[in-house]
Design an enzyme around this catalytic site. Structure first.
Site, PDB file in Angstrom:
ATOM      1  N   GLY A 199       0.820  -1.199   0.000  1.00  0.00           N
ATOM      2  CA  GLY A 199       0.000   0.000   0.000  1.00  0.00           C
ATOM      3  C   GLY A 199       0.852   1.245   0.000  1.00  0.00           C
ATOM      4  N   PRO A 201       2.340   4.979   1.185  1.00  0.00           N
ATOM      5  CA  PRO A 201       2.754   5.418   2.527  1.00  0.00           C
ATOM      6  C   PRO A 201       1.585   6.010   3.308  1.00  0.00           C
ATOM      7  CG  PRO A 201       4.322   6.184   0.866  1.00  0.00           C
ATOM      8  CD  PRO A 201       3.150   5.625   0.129  1.00  0.00           C
ATOM      9  N   GLY A 202       1.562   5.725   4.610  1.00  0.00           N
ATOM     10  CA  GLY A 202       0.568   6.314   5.488  1.00  0.00           C
ATOM     11  C   GLY A 202      -0.735   5.565   5.583  1.00  0.00           C
ATOM     12  N   THR A 203      -0.840   4.382   4.971  1.00  0.00           N
ATOM     13  CA  THR A 203      -2.103   3.638   5.000  1.00  0.00           C
ATOM     14  C   THR A 203      -2.204   2.720   6.208  1.00  0.00           C
ATOM     15  OG1 THR A 203      -1.068   2.067   3.466  1.00  0.00           O
ATOM     16  CG2 THR A 203      -2.527   3.736   2.527  1.00  0.00           C
ATOM     17  N   LYS A 205       0.242   0.273   7.502  1.00  0.00           N
ATOM     18  CA  LYS A 205       0.803  -1.083   7.428  1.00  0.00           C
ATOM     19  C   LYS A 205       1.485  -1.463   8.747  1.00  0.00           C
ATOM     20  CE  LYS A 205       3.185   0.021   3.718  1.00  0.00           C
ATOM     21  NZ  LYS A 205       2.624   1.339   3.379  1.00  0.00           N
ATOM     22  N   THR A 206       2.327  -0.572   9.263  1.00  0.00           N
ATOM     23  CA  THR A 206       3.008  -0.860  10.531  1.00  0.00           C
ATOM     24  C   THR A 206       2.018  -0.931  11.684  1.00  0.00           C
ATOM     25  OG1 THR A 206       4.976   0.289   9.703  1.00  0.00           O
ATOM     26  CG2 THR A 206       4.839  -0.086  12.078  1.00  0.00           C
ATOM     27  N   GLU A 421     -11.821  34.022  -8.974  1.00  0.00           N
ATOM     28  CA  GLU A 421     -12.364  32.949  -8.141  1.00  0.00           C
ATOM     29  C   GLU A 421     -13.883  32.927  -8.194  1.00  0.00           C
ATOM     30  OE1 GLU A 421     -10.311  30.813  -7.125  1.00  0.00           O
ATOM     31  OE2 GLU A 421      -8.591  32.049  -7.674  1.00  0.00           O
ATOM     32  N   ASP A 498      -3.989  25.849 -13.101  1.00  0.00           N
ATOM     33  CA  ASP A 498      -5.218  25.343 -13.721  1.00  0.00           C
ATOM     34  C   ASP A 498      -4.956  24.890 -15.150  1.00  0.00           C
ATOM     35  OD1 ASP A 498      -6.626  25.869 -11.441  1.00  0.00           O
ATOM     36  OD2 ASP A 498      -7.335  27.830 -12.098  1.00  0.00           O
TER      37      ASP A 498
END
Length: 626
Positions: A199, A201-203, A205-206, A421, A498
């Site tokens: 997966g 990074p940051g999902t 796993k550890t 904007e 954009d």
């Protein structure tokens, strides 16, 4: 490290050692070398005294040293001569008498002379003892660097993990096996020896691996793949053996190898035949995984975000039997993750985690943890006792766009940004298919000088052609608004990002998604960015020149159609455009509800009732002409 590299390394070490030895010898000689001293016989000494060439003498027993009249140094040895003092006094020689020195040991002098050599040999022996196969394990090089995480009452369990229900379901049977292996052995089942978690990074796993160990309440060994690889061949393999030896002593347990691609890359894939140390480490890891059985109670869990580079022998059944894919969470998963991270955070009654989850598409579990932490820090900085929706909104803007800058825009810049904007927001409200507008602002954050953000109602797995065309129109709305309101000569570089996003989307539609009538449903070579002299150059590979020109023409056609669509919407809804631009000039930031109130002729919630008259009394000429 291959054999040629090792030979070059050994040769370099020998050269450095020789240079070090030469430097030490020269340093020692320079330190102990003094002024030149002339050795005289006793008769020569008496002749020089008689001729008045001796200025002074120092007598220490039978040893005599002194200074010539020309400032040179000398030394001699005198026998028992009772007339020597009278002779020296008669010639006016200055005399100094000292006690005779005690006999200095010849061994002490030799030891002092050999001290640099002894030190050099000691360093060499220490280095050799640290080499693999020469006592390296005694120096600790071959010992595993895995950390044993002790399970405590506050251990991590599945309750601390959210948004990965499928992965936890797959890992639940491993927990059951570690708790009661006989349950599976009775029916002839074999639990997976290894689990590979894949997966971005940051999902988590550890975190998920620790939760498995916490649920089963077993020892948890953690090590990074880079900790196996050293400069010397054989160290990594020795560490692998030591790791599994430790694990067998504390079984049942879990061994977690993070970033296993550092040691498990495909063998023989590199230039020059690969890396001997890494390949030997991988070979030892494969042997160890084959060497333990399921009843040993050792579960190997590895994590990587590069499964494509792993060696096929590592991923075959019997080693890593199961592969669990962890992706960024969906909207429900994000809401659950936020619920885990806000347990110890005091929240105000207005906080709605569903809204926050909807506004954070694509964020990983680590990103959401950082979001909650940033919101708590903002609340503390503002001396609040609770964290509110404003803190979460500001934290999200800080993470996604950067910290709000203190740059003070001129009135012309504010006016141009407001109409740009405002034009984006109007186009986003009126294209056939777009996500609801969540916020519009002209506040500068990071590299953005204003923005319009949209919140998807649900996670999107794919995009329709209508959604793609609407997205292109929104991206081109800013440039179209500048041209329509201020003229061609007044357009700015504020829409550069954009235009870049629109170009990438249109090119992907043409080359990968088969949405061009001229080119058909054919996938062409993907764009690859090459960096040359600090500039990114996009190159179209494996595409003939004529086809590349057709692709560029089709991309231009899609973008021109999007500009035309945005221009028609702005011309049709000019009154709404002007109302939004004026609201942004007055309040700088408008929420989705504020935008709906403005378009309905009401004052924004943040404005209050006292500002309704001011909004209604604003003349149309104050907002410019289209």
């Amino acid at each position: 490290m291959n054999s040629s590299d090792r030979r070059f390394l050994i040769f370099g070490i020998c050269v450095v050692a020789a240079l070090l030895l030469l430097a030490l010898v020269n340093l020692y000689q320079a330190k102990h070398a003094g002024p030149h001293v002339t050795d005289l016989s006793y008769s020569e000494f008496l002749d020089d005294v008689a001729q008045g060439q001796i200025a002074s003498v120092t007598m220490a027993g039978h040893s005599i040293g002194g200074i010539f009249a020309n400032h040179g140094l000398f030394r001699t040895y005198a026998p028992d001569d009772p007339d020597l003092v009278k002779t020296l006094r008669a010639k006016g020689v200055a005399m100094t008498a000292r006690a005779a020195p005690q006999g200095e040991s010849i061994w002490v002098g030799a030891l002092i002379d050999l001290l640099p050599m002894i030190l050099l040999v000691g360093v060499a022996l220490l280095f050799i003892r640290g080499m693999p196969g020469m006592g390296g394990r005694r120096m600790g090089l071959g010992k595993s660097k895995a950390k044993l995480v002790a399970q405590s009452p506050g251990r991590v369990t599945f309750k601390d993990v959210a948004g990965v229900d499928e992965a936890m379901e797959s890992l639940q049977e491993i927990v059951d096996f570690l708790c009661d292996s006989r349950k599976f052995q009775r029916v002839g089942g074999r639990i997976p020896r290894g689990v590979l978690m894949v997966g971005p990074p940051g999902t988590g796993k550890t975190l998920l691996a620790r939760a498995v160990a916490g649920e089963a309440n077993v020892p948890f060994y953690t090590i990074s793949g880079s900790n196996f690889v050293e400069m010397f061949v054989g160290v990594g393999a020795s560490r692998v053996r030591d790791l599994f030896e430790q694990a067998k002593k504390t079984a049942p347990c879990i061994v977690f190898v993070d970033e296993i691609d550092a040691v498990g890359r495909r063998r023989g894939a590199g230039l020059g035949g690969g890396n001997d140390e890494r390949e030997q480490t991988l070979n030892q890891l494969l042997v160890e995984m084959d060497g333990f059985e399921s009843n040993d109670g050792i579960i190997l869990i590895a994590a990587t975000n590069r499964p494509d580079v792993l060696d096929p022998a590592l991923r075959r059944p019997g080693r890593f039997d199961r592969e669990i894919v962890l992706a960024n969470p969906d909207v429900l998963g994000r809401e659950q993750i936020l619920g885990v991270h806000v347990r110890k955070v005091p929240l105000s009654a207005e906080v709605d985690l569903k809204v926050i989850a909807r506004g954070t598409p694509g964020l990983s579990g680590a990103d959401l943890m950082n979001l909650v932490n940033e919101a708590a820090l903002l609340a503390a900085r503002r001396t609040k006792g609770e964290v509110g929706m404003r803190e979460f909104e500001d934290a999200k803007d800080t993470i996604t766009m950067g910290v709000e800058r203190t740059h003070v825009m001129s009135e012309d810049e504010r006016r141009l940004t407001a109409y740009r904007e405002g034009g984006r927001a109007v186009v986003a409200l009126h294209v056939p298919s777009a996500d609801p507008v969540h916020k519009a602002t002209i506040v500068t954050r990071g590299r953005a000088n204003g923005m319009v953000s949209q919140l998807p109602e649900n996670d999107r797995l794919f995009m329709t052609l209508e959604q793609m065309s609407s997205r292109l129109a929104i991206l081109m709305a800013g440039r179209c608004a500048e041209e329509m309101f201020f003229g061609r000569d007044k357009v700015t570089s504020g829409t550069a990002d954009d235009i870049e996003q629109a170009t990438k989307l249109a090119r992907t539609m043409v080359t990968r998604w088969g949405l061009s009538d001229r080119l058909g449903a054919v996938a062409y070579g993907e764009d690859e960015e090459e960096v040359f002299l600090g500039h990114s150059i996009a190159r179209q590979h494996n595409v003939p020149e004529e086809t590349a020109q057709t692709i560029a023409a089709e991309v231009r056609t899609l973008i021109d159609a999007a500009r035309t669509q945005a221009g028609c919407i702005l011309a049709t809804h000019r009154d709404q455009w002007e109302a939004l631009a004026h609201g942004l000039l007055q309040f700088e930031t408008l929420s989705g509800e504020d935008i709906r109130n403005l378009l309905a002729g009401k004052a924004p919630n943040q404005a209050g009732t006292e500002n309704e008259a001011a909004l209604e009394s604003t003349p149309a000429s104050a907002t410019g002409q289209i």
